[in-house]
Write an enzyme that holds these catalytic residues in place. Structure first.
Site, PDB file in Angstrom:
ATOM      1  N   LYS A   3      -7.710  15.606 -10.555  1.00  0.00           N
ATOM      2  CA  LYS A   3      -8.732  14.713  -9.999  1.00  0.00           C
ATOM      3  C   LYS A   3      -9.781  15.549  -9.255  1.00  0.00           C
ATOM      4  O   LYS A   3      -9.438  16.482  -8.520  1.00  0.00           O
ATOM      5  CB  LYS A   3      -8.094  13.690  -9.036  1.00  0.00           C
ATOM      6  N   ASP A  46     -13.389   7.257 -16.246  1.00  0.00           N
ATOM      7  CA  ASP A  46     -13.021   6.270 -15.226  1.00  0.00           C
ATOM      8  C   ASP A  46     -13.358   4.871 -15.724  1.00  0.00           C
ATOM      9  O   ASP A  46     -14.369   4.274 -15.363  1.00  0.00           O
ATOM     10  CB  ASP A  46     -13.773   6.575 -13.930  1.00  0.00           C
ATOM     11  N   CYS A  82       2.389 -13.128  13.802  1.00  0.00           N
ATOM     12  CA  CYS A  82       3.368 -14.057  14.392  1.00  0.00           C
ATOM     13  C   CYS A  82       3.664 -13.766  15.862  1.00  0.00           C
ATOM     14  O   CYS A  82       4.419 -14.507  16.497  1.00  0.00           O
ATOM     15  CB  CYS A  82       4.660 -14.054  13.579  1.00  0.00           C
ATOM     16  N   CYS A 105       7.096  -5.344  11.855  1.00  0.00           N
ATOM     17  CA  CYS A 105       7.463  -6.618  12.465  1.00  0.00           C
ATOM     18  C   CYS A 105       8.856  -7.008  11.977  1.00  0.00           C
ATOM     19  O   CYS A 105       9.059  -7.163  10.779  1.00  0.00           O
ATOM     20  CB  CYS A 105       6.449  -7.692  12.083  1.00  0.00           C
ATOM     21  N   GLU A 119      -9.474  17.805 -21.483  1.00  0.00           N
ATOM     22  CA  GLU A 119     -10.289  16.631 -21.770  1.00  0.00           C
ATOM     23  C   GLU A 119     -10.849  16.092 -20.463  1.00  0.00           C
ATOM     24  O   GLU A 119     -10.238  16.270 -19.411  1.00  0.00           O
ATOM     25  CB  GLU A 119      -9.452  15.520 -22.431  1.00  0.00           C
ATOM     26  N   CYS A 126       3.031  -8.244  16.641  1.00  0.00           N
ATOM     27  CA  CYS A 126       2.584  -8.581  15.289  1.00  0.00           C
ATOM     28  C   CYS A 126       1.305  -9.419  15.360  1.00  0.00           C
ATOM     29  O   CYS A 126       1.272 -10.432  16.064  1.00  0.00           O
ATOM     30  CB  CYS A 126       3.678  -9.340  14.541  1.00  0.00           C
ATOM     31  N   TYR A 153      -8.870   9.169 -27.123  1.00  0.00           N
ATOM     32  CA  TYR A 153      -8.360  10.491 -26.768  1.00  0.00           C
ATOM     33  C   TYR A 153      -6.898  10.752 -27.125  1.00  0.00           C
ATOM     34  O   TYR A 153      -6.369  11.810 -26.805  1.00  0.00           O
ATOM     35  CB  TYR A 153      -8.541  10.740 -25.266  1.00  0.00           C
ATOM     36  N   LYS A 161     -11.426  13.055 -17.900  1.00  0.00           N
ATOM     37  CA  LYS A 161     -10.709  11.830 -17.556  1.00  0.00           C
ATOM     38  C   LYS A 161     -11.758  10.763 -17.226  1.00  0.00           C
ATOM     39  O   LYS A 161     -12.339  10.767 -16.147  1.00  0.00           O
ATOM     40  CB  LYS A 161      -9.776  12.071 -16.361  1.00  0.00           C
ATOM     41  N   CYS A 197       7.590 -14.491   9.558  1.00  0.00           N
ATOM     42  CA  CYS A 197       6.238 -13.909   9.582  1.00  0.00           C
ATOM     43  C   CYS A 197       5.550 -14.220   8.254  1.00  0.00           C
ATOM     44  O   CYS A 197       5.974 -13.726   7.199  1.00  0.00           O
ATOM     45  CB  CYS A 197       6.322 -12.402   9.806  1.00  0.00           C
TER      46      CYS A 197
END
Length: 667
Positions: A311, A116, A408, A423, A112, A405, A224, A114, A429
């Protein structure tokens, strides 16, 4: 002479027929003007004789402008995702796994496309559409029935009379390319934000609280998959043909495939031909045709073993790298993100791409200003795959991963053997704190609706919420006056927080955000130890004895509950009524009849599927594993048991149980 009721019913039948011809068969038999005149006549009759109102009349497809909020509905059958593959070789490997799982029994696949779009579940009773539910988290979704009724390719009343009295059919709701282009052109003229792609446009439209908007946007649907107790056929393909005869729009691309070679031919054909379709596709799906064989193959924790998605190969585009920024996740992991010149890729305008980690940056030898190849495959965020070094004229500064970081200022750390920098300031943070709260409220965790990242950020910046337990102290009158918040929204949030106290313990455990404890691990811990107190008391050795709990997970759990701040957090949640143990009702279903037993399942079965047997083993205190070893207590054997497992079982003296013996053992 026709009575008003007879005329109304005749017009409804004729309009349904013309609607089917136009939107499903794409073969209209009357012109638009005649159709509109018939519709106008029916509307007039229905207004004059309201006693003959029918919620599934063709006149109801126009929608209305009444705003509605969506209620949550639990799926009778969970809507699982499919495993993804990206090469023909991986599809071939799936084919061989199916052959092995069926012990060499002949089988067919169904190919089938696929589509989207956004997944939908449609429930029919007595041939009439009664409910439409989004996928949601796979277990529960939003009831969008009124919006779906406006989609003209979805039948409100089925054709014929050979359909089951009650069944479910699943499919994909889509926005055709032509509609998408027109919609974006209109939005551009009105200076409104453009939709990124047809999938996002379809999903956003379906969740509109104004069904008149949905009706105006021209959504389409392909169906489907049929589910139910009394399906007309024993195979997936034949059930789709029945569905087509009942008025559902089923893709003409559906094919039965009998070999790996036919699968490859199907892939090669649609890899090119899909570009001529009126709607977006992102791959193909291959399913075992026989429903009996599907049941015997069963499911993994996340997807069916009898289906796989292929895919299409990712598209590439060339664009310029302008800068690199850094994002901090809820566990402290720092992810570099490339900021690019906008470029069109797979129907989407791409401005950013992930760089994953420092090793990827170094391997690409990135410099600011480089022309880079961007690819969008199975990932939501595109990635940079290569640099066009021949395009380097005036080379910019070399990209070097940061060492502090960005949020922070704390020096970053990197665990030996791992690629990511993180971090360590998890308690100070801001992105980590807000990220943990966002994880806590997510659908698969506490499922607290009405809260999003922006709202959490607002609550955090105002000092109303410092960790997730503070959500349970929110008062409607305090938050109602905040920006983009009103009394109704404030009350809905407080109510949703209160409702989360009924969320099962295993999801609470997942919501805590313990590193390496995902949904599956949280469930195993909850079912093995039953309460938060026993998990807190457990040692690393205790946890490792639980099936599938390794050293890294066990150490992470022990470390989490060794922290006094985490213990205080858990205690606050307990005080607010959050579930901290499995309920007595759930525990009453469990026994220790298989306590200490390690059981391997092999073969095909009559009474239950593999997954049902796995659940029964866990329910009665046993452990299910996939391979035979010296620790194996029993093999639960169906027909066509694997010869290698049988031979190994004999050598090790492992007792082999039939279905009947196993069921008698646990009764």
């Amino acid at each position: 002479m026709e009575s008003p009721q007879e005329k109304i019913e005749r017009l409804r039948r004729e309009l349904d027929e013309h609607n089917y011809n136009y939107y499903v068969l794409n073969a209209p038999t009357i012109d638009d003007r005649t159709f509109d005149e018939m519709m106008h006549e029916l509307q007039g009759l229905e207004e004059t004789f309201p006693q003959y109102f029918d919620p599934n009349s063709p006149t109801q497809r126009v929608g209305n402008d009444i705003n509605r909020s969506f209620s949550q509905v639990e799926h009778r059958y969970p809507m699982l995702s499919l495993s993804n593959t990206y090469s023909i070789e991986e599809v071939s490997a799936f084919y061989e796994r199916v052959r092995s799982g069926l012990m060499g029994e002949d089988f067919e696949l169904v190919g089938e496309l696929k589509y989207d779009g956004t997944s939908i579940s449609l429930i029919y009773e007595g041939g009439r559409l009664v409910r439409a539910v989004t996928r949601g988290d796979g277990t529960r979704g939003d009831d969008v029935t009124e919006n779906v009724k406006t989609i003209r390719s979805i039948p409100l009343q089925l054709r014929g009379n050979d359909y089951p009295d009650s069944f479910e059919i699943r499919g994909e709701i889509l926005m055709p390319w032509a509609v998408f282009d027109t919609l974006n052109k209109e939005r551009e003229e009105q200076e409104e934000p453009l939709f990124a792609n047809p999938r996002n446009a379809a999903a956003g439209t379906l969740k509109s609280q104004n069904s008149a908007v949905v009706a105006a946007r021209g959504l389409d649907a392909y169906l489907y998959y049929l589910l139910g107790e009394n399906l007309p056929a024993d195979t997936h393909y034949e059930n789709l043909q029945y569905a087509r005869s009942w008025g559902f729009k089923v893709s003409d691309a559906v094919r039965k495939l009998h070999s790996v070679e036919e699968v490859k031919e199907y892939i090669n054909y649609w890899d090119m031909e899909r570009k001529n379709l009126p709607v977006a596709t992102d791959g193909m799906v291959f399913k075992v045709n026989s429903l009996r064989q599907q049941k015997n193959l069963g499911y993994t924790a996340k997807s069916p073993r009898w289906a796989i998605a292929y895919k299409f190969q990712a598209e590439k585009a060339l664009t310029r790298l302008n800068s690199v920024s850094y994002q901090v996740g809820r566990t402290g992991t720092v992810t570099p993100v490339a900021n690019l010149d906008p470029v069109l890729l797979s129907g989407t305008i791409v401005k950013r791409a992930t760089l994953h980690n420092e090793d990827i940056i170094n391997a690409l030898d990135l410099h600011i200003g480089d022309m880079v190849f961007v690819e969008k495959g199975g990932e939501i965020i595109p990635k940079i795959t290569a640099v066009d070094t021949s395009a380097r004229l005036l080379i910019g500064e070399k990209v070097r991963f940061i060492r502090t970081c960005p949020e922070c200022g704390t020096p970053l750390k990197r665990i030996e053997g791992e690629a990511a920098w993180f971090c360590p300031n998890e308690k100070g943070c801001p992105p980590q704190i807000k990220g943990r709260i966002e994880h806590f409220i997510s659908r698969k965790a506490m499922n607290i609706e009405g809260l999003g990242s922006e709202t959490i950020g607002q609550f955090y910046s105002l000092g109303l919420v410092r960790d997730a337990s503070d959500l349970y102290t929110l008062q409607p009158d305090v938050i109602a006056g905040l920006e983009r918040m009103g009394e109704r929204s404030a009350q809905n949030i407080v109510d949703a927080v209160k409702q989360s106290c009924s969320v099962p313990f295993e999801r609470v455990l997942f919501a805590l955000g313990i590193r390496y404890v995902g949904e599956t691990v949280a469930k195993k811990l909850a079912l093995a130890l039953h309460s938060i107190d026993r998990i807190i008391e457990a040692t690393t050795e205790d946890l490792i004895r639980i099936g599938d709990i390794g050293v890294r997970i066990a150490q992470s759990v022990v470390a989490y509950f060794s922290d006094e701040d985490n213990l205080r957090f858990v205690e606050r949640l307990r005080q607010y009524g959050v579930q901290m143990q499995i309920t007595e009702e759930r525990l009453s279903e469990r026994t220790d009849k298989l306590s200490g037993a390690t059981i391997v399942i092999s073969g095909t079965f009559t009474h239950h599927s593999r997954d049902e047997y796995k659940a029964l083993i866990e329910q009665h205190g046993g452990i299910n594993t996939g391979s035979v070893s010296g620790k194996t207590t029993y093999i639960l054997a169906g027909e066509n048991m694997g010869p290698a497992k049988l031979e190994k079982a004999r050598k090790l003296g492992v007792r082999i149980l039939s279905e009947e013996e196993f069921l008698e053992m646990i009764q």
